[in-house]
Each structure stands twice: as C-alpha cells, then as structure tokens.
Design an enzyme around this catalytic site. Structure first.
Site, PDB file in Angstrom:
ATOM      1  N   THR A 121      10.013  30.902  10.212  1.00  0.00           N
ATOM      2  CA  THR A 121       9.013  31.660   9.436  1.00  0.00           C
ATOM      3  C   THR A 121       7.670  30.954   9.560  1.00  0.00           C
ATOM      4  O   THR A 121       7.541  29.791   9.165  1.00  0.00           O
ATOM      5  CB  THR A 121       9.439  31.728   7.956  1.00  0.00           C
ATOM      6  OG1 THR A 121      10.731  32.321   7.897  1.00  0.00           O
ATOM      7  CG2 THR A 121       8.462  32.546   7.128  1.00  0.00           C
ATOM      8  N   GLU A 155      21.352  32.526   3.335  1.00  0.00           N
ATOM      9  CA  GLU A 155      22.358  31.472   3.251  1.00  0.00           C
ATOM     10  C   GLU A 155      23.585  32.014   2.532  1.00  0.00           C
ATOM     11  O   GLU A 155      23.461  32.817   1.604  1.00  0.00           O
ATOM     12  CB  GLU A 155      21.805  30.263   2.485  1.00  0.00           C
ATOM     13  CG  GLU A 155      20.743  29.532   3.256  1.00  0.00           C
ATOM     14  CD  GLU A 155      20.210  28.307   2.531  1.00  0.00           C
ATOM     15  OE1 GLU A 155      20.911  27.772   1.661  1.00  0.00           O
ATOM     16  OE2 GLU A 155      19.084  27.902   2.854  1.00  0.00           O
ATOM     17  N   PHE A 252      18.661  42.817  -5.390  1.00  0.00           N
ATOM     18  CA  PHE A 252      17.585  41.938  -5.868  1.00  0.00           C
ATOM     19  C   PHE A 252      16.947  42.425  -7.170  1.00  0.00           C
ATOM     20  O   PHE A 252      15.746  42.326  -7.370  1.00  0.00           O
ATOM     21  CB  PHE A 252      16.544  41.694  -4.749  1.00  0.00           C
ATOM     22  CG  PHE A 252      17.082  40.709  -3.738  1.00  0.00           C
ATOM     23  CD1 PHE A 252      18.075  41.089  -2.856  1.00  0.00           C
ATOM     24  CD2 PHE A 252      16.652  39.397  -3.719  1.00  0.00           C
ATOM     25  CE1 PHE A 252      18.637  40.181  -1.971  1.00  0.00           C
ATOM     26  CE2 PHE A 252      17.202  38.485  -2.837  1.00  0.00           C
ATOM     27  CZ  PHE A 252      18.194  38.885  -1.961  1.00  0.00           C
ATOM     28  N   CYS A 263      13.317  29.226   0.902  1.00  0.00           N
ATOM     29  CA  CYS A 263      12.487  30.286   1.504  1.00  0.00           C
ATOM     30  C   CYS A 263      11.518  30.950   0.537  1.00  0.00           C
ATOM     31  O   CYS A 263      10.306  30.884   0.735  1.00  0.00           O
ATOM     32  CB  CYS A 263      13.396  31.337   2.129  1.00  0.00           C
ATOM     33  SG  CYS A 263      14.535  30.624   3.315  1.00  0.00           S
ATOM     34  N   LYS A 325      21.940  29.184  -5.367  1.00  0.00           N
ATOM     35  CA  LYS A 325      22.694  30.446  -5.489  1.00  0.00           C
ATOM     36  C   LYS A 325      24.133  30.133  -5.073  1.00  0.00           C
ATOM     37  O   LYS A 325      24.400  29.051  -4.537  1.00  0.00           O
ATOM     38  CB  LYS A 325      22.069  31.543  -4.631  1.00  0.00           C
ATOM     39  CG  LYS A 325      22.164  31.288  -3.133  1.00  0.00           C
ATOM     40  CD  LYS A 325      21.727  32.516  -2.366  1.00  0.00           C
ATOM     41  CE  LYS A 325      21.977  32.330  -0.884  1.00  0.00           C
ATOM     42  NZ  LYS A 325      21.630  33.486  -0.097  1.00  0.00           N
TER      43      LYS A 325
END
Ligand code: UGA
Length: 436
Positions: A121, A155, A252, A263, A325
């Site tokens: 990125t 991930e 989300f 990220c 997470k």
C-alpha cells in the site's frame, strides 16, 4: 510463468504462496536469513490459517522457493512483485524507504521487458518514483514497466481473499502490462471477470479509498452506538435492520472497541497527511480516527466505573483477547493492548488470555508487573472478579457459562457487543457492553 516476490510479510508471503498454488513458478526474496531459513522448512513467523500447509505443498512440487539473494531470486524472471512494508512515520506519513531500497536493488537485475508490480500500500505517485529509481539504476537500455497492483487481503482469511478476490486492480498505462496481468491472474478471473485496469494513480488511491471507507463505516456505527447506549437500544438490532439495504450491505457494521491492525490506522493517517499536504480540509478522515480513539476511551471509562474508585486497587480482571481481531496473532495497533496498559494502572491484577496473541503481546506489554498470562481462557477464573472481552474469538463468544460463573462478582464487560445479554442476565451476571 516465472515470478519473483520481494518481501515475505503478510502481503508478500500470501501472494507468493498463492501465485505458486495458481501454477506459477515463484521465488520469494527476503533479506532476513532467519526468516528465509524458517520458510524453507515451512515455518511462518506469524499465524495465518492454512498458510504453512500450502507452503510445504508448493515447495514439494518445486513451484515455490525462498532466498536472500537478489541474484539467485531474479534469474530468468520478468515479473516481479514488490511487497515490502510501508510503515507510518511519526508525522503520520507513509515511509516508502523499503520500497525505494528494493527498487534500487532490483533494477540491477532487470532484463528487457520486465514488469515490476507494486503490491504494497503506497501513497499516490510512488509507482512513478519506483520507475524513476529503476531508470536511474538499470544497467542497460532494457525496457521495463512499473504497475500498481494493490492487495486487498485480510489477515486471518488471507488465502481465501487472495484466491477468491472481489476484484484485481491493475494500475497501468501500457497494453503489454494488461496482456501479462491477464495471463498471471487467469485462474482467478476466468469465472468472475473481476480484473480492473485503471490509470496508475487511480489504482494507488483506490486502495486507500477502500480501507478508509471501511474504517469510516465502523466509526459511523461506533458513533451511533453512543446514542444507542444512552437510549438502551441494541446497536446490533440497528445493524441488522440496516444490513438488508443492499446499498449498505452487512459487512463492517460491527460496533465495538474500534478498529486496529497494521492497515486501517496507518492508511488513515497517511491519507490525512496527504490531504494536509495539499491543504485540503478532510474532516471525515480525521473524524474517523477521532471516533476510533474515543471509542476505546469510552470503554475504558466503563471498565473503571465497574467499581468504586477505592475498590479498584483490590480487584482482579480477566481479559480475553489481545489481538486486533480474531484469527491472527497480530497485536499491532490492537485496542486490547492499549486498554491493558491503562487498566493495569488502576486494577490490582490482570489475567490475560488469547488463543494466538500471547507471544506478541508479551513484547508490547513488557514492563507491566501486575499481569499474568494464562494457558487457557478459564485458568485462575475463580481468582478473578470480572471479565473483559476485547477480541471476538469463537471460543470467547461461545464460552462455557458454568466455568465463567466462577467469577467472583459475575461481571462481564463486552468490548465487541457479541454476547447474549438476555441469557447472561437470566444467569445472574451483570452484563455491560458498548450498546448491545
Ligand atoms: C484490512 C482490509 O479489510 C483489507 O481489505 C486490506 O487488504 C488490509 O486491511 C490491508 O490494507 O492490507 P485487516 O487489517 O487484516 O484488513 O483487518 P480487517 O478485517 O479489515 O479488520 C480491521 C479492524 O477493524 C479490526 O480491528 C476489526 O476488529 C475492526 N472491525 C472490523 C470492526 O471494528 N468492526 C467491523 O465491523 C469490522
């Protein structure tokens, strides 16, 4: 096709392994000899479900190899993927020094009609910079191409994301790159026709746009959850109702402790920085960051308010979840780690458990003296007064209620709004969430 991937972090390793699984002959270069020697044995330094088996399988089939040497790793190759890290600098901007370094090293090994894809990125204009560096350092007048190919894997579900992509984005201005890109990704695009060709800068910005939009969705729900909490409304009910609108979708929208990881926070700060650089007001991006930080602070206040101020120093907390997470061992920018640093100052003792994150958490929480890492989620539960859930691993969501009933005060503070409030209340627990 012969392909070289540079960098064996999340993006590089997953890309390398999956490209070999797609039938390509892949060499991964990493300058860290320890990492390379582990990978040759199929050992990965981070946890990602399914990756080790795929590495071993493709090494055995001689489709995947690892090396520290640019000379060896670039032999007879014309397709390269740069996948090195682009961390945040203190001012929020994105540090592209690893990209620059790799571009320089790589340029000495490029032969005619090589394509260098940038998968990391990167800020707008980085592909042009890579092109300039290569042009300056390349030995002969060999023709080369630089193209943007941002990666969208998550991930914990990275292999599946790579092998079944919603879209493959290629930023290029050259027909030759379009032709080769279609060949590389052929196994993934046959059915879905999901390859999209854009101008290079559009591709670069599209990665930031996706991450920033998803993060904003989360912050929107978190902001709304404050109001829901005041009115004793379940934010999950609101989410459920919204998710049926196909323009909004169901992903989300989970309110909770806020987003973390390597990220979203980094990319938002990088985007905020470039807005500032261009002197454009970006209240939305800044608010997304602010709401995210506030969410953790709001939760912390709830954790402090569980007991009278004087009592706090006597109380022991059980904390479930250390990673940013579930299904990862990554604790970078984990809300849980930040919380623990604060909670440890007020509470007597913290007992910490995570299925995969303990080794990484130990590095981040070094120096805290009133914490104990547990071997199972229930170990020492009868010593603890209350439970705080920070990451929604399956084993935490589906916990054994009889074992948890051993908590001295039977208090559960749910940082992810995932537990069944009615059931817990019926079973004699005091249940507190961010708005469940
Ligand atoms: C994210 C993007 O989802 C990927 O598409 C992207 O490729 C990747 O960043 C990247 O730039 O490399 P990742 O950071 O692995 O992937 O994790 P996510 O699953 O997106 O979760 C990010 C954070 O948001 C986590 O802390 C998670 O708990 C939080 N989250 C997610 C919520 O708080 N609520 C939600 O509804 C979803």
């Amino acid at each position: 096709m012969k392909i070289t991937v540079i960098g064996t972090g999340y993006v590089g390793l997953v890309s390398g392994v999956c490209l070999s699984e797609m039938g390509h002959d892949v060499t991964c270069i990493d300058t860290n000899p320890k990492v390379v020697s582990s990978l040759k044995k199929g050992n990965v330094t981070f946890y990602e479900p399914g990756i080790e088996d795929l590495i071993l399988k493709n090494i055995k089939q001689q489709k995947l190899s690892f090396t520290t040497s640019y000379k060896k790793g670039t032999q007879n190759t014309k397709v390269f993927f740069i996948c090195v890290g682009t961390p945040s600098l203190k001012n929020g901007s994105c540090d592209t020094s690893f990209i620059n370094d790799v571009s320089q090293k790589l340029s000495r090994h490029l032969t005619d009609k090589s394509i260098v894809y940038v998968k990391s990125t990167v800020p707008i204009g980085t592909n042009e910079l890579v092109s300039k560096i290569i042009k300056k350092n390349i030995k002969s007048n060999n023709k080369f191409y630089v193209a943007s190919n941002p990666e969208f894997l998550k991930e914990g579900d990275a292999i599946n994301d790579f092998m079944n992509p919603d879209r493959i984005i290629i930023g290029t201005e050259d027909d030759y790159v379009i032709e080769i890109s279609k060949k590389i990704y052929k196994p993934l695009i046959i059915k879905k026709k999901n390859i999209i060709f854009l101008k290079t800068r559009s591709a670069e910005l599209s990665k930031y746009a996706s991450n920033a939009f998803l993060a904003t969705k989360i912050s929107f729900m978190n902001e709304l959850s404050m109001l829901a909490d005041e009115y004793k409304i379940s934010i999950n009910d609101v989410k459920h109702a919204m998710s049926f609108d196909t323009r909004i979708g169901k992903h989300f929208l989970n309110a909770g402790l806020g987003f973390g990881g390597s990220c979203f926070p980094k990319d938002l700060h990088s985007l905020e920085y470039v807005f500032k650089q261009k002197k454009i007001n970006s209240p939305l991006i800044s608010a997304t960051i602010e709401v995210n930080n506030n969410q953790r602070k709001r939760f912390l206040q709830k954790a402090y308010a569980l007991y009278e101020h004087k009592e706090l120093k006597k109380k022991k907390l059980l904390v479930w979840g250390l990673t940013f997470k579930p299904n990862t061992d990554d604790v970078r920018e984990s809300q849980s780690i930040k919380l623990i640093k604060n909670l440890s100052k007020k509470y007597n003792h913290l007992y910490l458990y995570d299925p995969k994150g303990i080794p990484n958490a130990k590095k981040d929480l070094k120096g805290l003296t009133n914490i104990t890492y547990l071997n199972t989620q229930y170990e020492f539960i009868s010593k603890c007064d209350a439970l705080i859930l920070c990451t929604e691993w399956n084993e935490f969501v589906n916990f054994d209620i009889e074992k948890v009933a051993k908590l001295k005060d039977r208090i559960i503070l749910d940082g992810r709004n995932v537990l069944d409030e009615a059931l817990l209340n019926k079973s004699g627990f005091r249940y507190i969430s961010l708005a469940n």
